[in-house]
Scaffold this motif. Structure first.
Motif, mmCIF file in Angstrom:
data_model
loop_
_atom_site.group_PDB
_atom_site.id
_atom_site.type_symbol
_atom_site.label_atom_id
_atom_site.label_comp_id
_atom_site.label_asym_id
_atom_site.label_seq_id
_atom_site.Cartn_x
_atom_site.Cartn_y
_atom_site.Cartn_z
ATOM 1 N N SER A 1 168.129 49.100 4.424
ATOM 2 C CA SER A 1 167.540 49.175 5.770
ATOM 3 C C SER A 1 166.498 48.072 5.885
ATOM 4 O O SER A 1 166.175 47.395 4.894
ATOM 5 N N ALA A 2 165.923 47.923 7.089
ATOM 6 C CA ALA A 2 164.862 46.919 7.275
ATOM 7 C C ALA A 2 163.699 47.229 6.326
ATOM 8 O O ALA A 2 163.136 46.314 5.712
ATOM 9 N N ALA A 3 163.356 48.499 6.199
ATOM 10 C CA ALA A 3 162.226 48.857 5.322
ATOM 11 C C ALA A 3 162.529 48.472 3.874
ATOM 12 O O ALA A 3 161.666 47.945 3.169
ATOM 13 N N ASP A 4 163.774 48.713 3.445
ATOM 14 C CA ASP A 4 164.158 48.345 2.065
ATOM 15 C C ASP A 4 163.967 46.844 1.837
ATOM 16 O O ASP A 4 163.686 46.406 0.722
ATOM 17 N N CYS A 5 164.184 46.057 2.884
ATOM 18 C CA CYS A 5 164.144 44.589 2.737
ATOM 19 C C CYS A 5 162.722 44.049 2.666
ATOM 20 O O CYS A 5 162.519 42.899 2.257
ATOM 21 N N ALA A 6 161.726 44.851 3.062
ATOM 22 C CA ALA A 6 160.305 44.453 2.985
ATOM 23 C C ALA A 6 160.082 43.041 3.545
ATOM 24 O O ALA A 6 159.509 42.175 2.886
ATOM 25 N N PHE A 7 160.523 42.850 4.777
ATOM 26 C CA PHE A 7 160.388 41.520 5.389
ATOM 27 C C PHE A 7 158.935 41.147 5.624
ATOM 28 O O PHE A 7 158.124 41.978 6.035
#
Ligand code: EPU
Length: 334
Positions: free
Chosen positions: A150-156
């Protein structure tokens, strides 16, 4: 699998080094197959547009050529598009613009592949990949299993993600799902030159395709075309400095622009710092800082990766000495 392959055609800096082993993958299945060879270490290559090779690459280089582009969900105002990791980013942008899908027009003409885009959270003209990101799929290079992020997993973060940190060299991103507007587009025209360029183009009521054209125009006038002059775009990140550091530089240079960050720091343009140190347009052997954008280091032909790395170190040292600011490479130096 091929052996002792020149990576010259596969990196936009135009550096000639060899890979001990090389293969390509066109599907998740063929990627999994390549991983079974057991050759280590593995380097996944996309467009090779954010990498500087300074020595031959041991192990196995796998070029991600996984294609595919499809609308996987449609809502009233938006669509989700799933795109293969090996698709060229700009091909995807052009497709989106043609469908009149909004959200990535400011990211026109960025070199590289869709699978590489989340790694450094590509960004330009006030938009970053994270703004349109939904989720991605990636195969673990260790286990060969498919993972969902997810976006959170990617720690952008600014030119940063999980895939540059704990997840570095651990995954091959096989697909990315992005959300685009199909109605009620929200154009982002706030960044510097876009509005002025649209005016110059005579556009009064800009549409998605106009913004894309404006961005293409701005980028091609400032940034060197890798097909002609080897480069990887911005070589350094724009540094974030403490406010007193920014104020002290601005006391001397009142024209310096800074961008206030939520953490109280100020982001300042590395290109400006490099230019003030006298590097803009300066040539050192076969390499140099580009004449129209000092943040871009270039290969005038036949440069070795080590030469570019030495130039980068000299630039870092002079910016540190002159301004007390630390520059950090954005490009992956191997
Ligand atoms: N500037 C100078 N001298 C230079 C270059 C820039 O004074 O030689 C000044 C400009 O006058 C301007 C400011 O620096 O006031 C910012 O310049 P620009 O708009 O060209 O953008 P940038 O900060 O240098 C960043 C991204 C680019 C992206 C542009 C536009 C980074 C590291 N780079 O560059 O991204 O295209 O903004 O959004 O954040 C890339 O990552 O490879 C890349 C090209």
């Amino acid at each position: 699998m091929q052996h002792l392959v020149s990576l010259l055609p596969y990196n936009t800096f135009g550096i000639d080094v060899s890979a001990a082993h090389f293969t390509t993958c066109q599907s998740v299945a063929s990627l999994k197959e390549a991983l079974k060879s057991g050759v280590q270490p593995i380097l996944i290559l996309g467009g090779g547009s954010n990498i500087l090779f300074t020595k031959p690459v041991d192990g196995l280089v796998i070029r991600n050529e996984i294609e595919g582009m499809e609308v996987v969900r449609s809502f009233e105002n938006r669509v989700w598009v799933k795109v293969g990791g090996g698709v060229l980013w700009h091909d995807f942008v052009q497709w989106a613009v043609k469908q009149d899908f909004g959200g990535v027009e400011n990211l026109s003409l960025i070199p590289g592949t869709v699978g590489a885009a989340p790694v450094q959270n590509i960004g330009a003209y006030g938009v970053e990949l994270k703004d349109v990101f939904v989720k991605l799929e990636a195969v673990s290079l260790e286990t060969g299993k498919l993972h969902h992020f997810s976006a959170a997993d990617c720690a952008f973060a600014y030119r940063d993600s999980y895939f540059k940190r704990a997840g570095k060299n651990k995954f091959c991103i096989t697909s990315v799902t992005l959300t685009l507007s199909k109605k009620r587009h929200r154009l982002n025209l706030s960044y510097g030159d876009i509005l002025r360029t649209l005016q110059e183009m005579g556009v009064k009521k800009p549409e998605i395709a106009d913004v894309s054209r404006a961005v293409v125009h701005i980028r091609s006038s400032k940034l060197p075309d890798p097909a002609k002059i080897g480069n990887c775009g911005s070589f350094f990140k724009n540094p974030e400095v403490e406010r007193p550091v920014f104020e002290s530089i601005r006391a001397e240079f009142p024209n310096l622009n800074g961008f206030d960050l939520p953490n109280g720091k100020v982001k300042i343009p590395a290109g400006w710092l490099i230019e003030q140190c006298g590097w803009k347009g300066k040539r050192v052997g076969n390499t140099g800082a580009y004449e129209k954008q000092a943040l871009v280091l270039v290969n005038y032909g036949g440069a070795k990766g080590a030469e570019v790395k030495t130039l980068a170190s000299m630039i870092i040292d002079s910016v540190k000495t002159r301004f007390g600011v630390n520059l950090e490479a954005e490009v992956n130096i191997l």
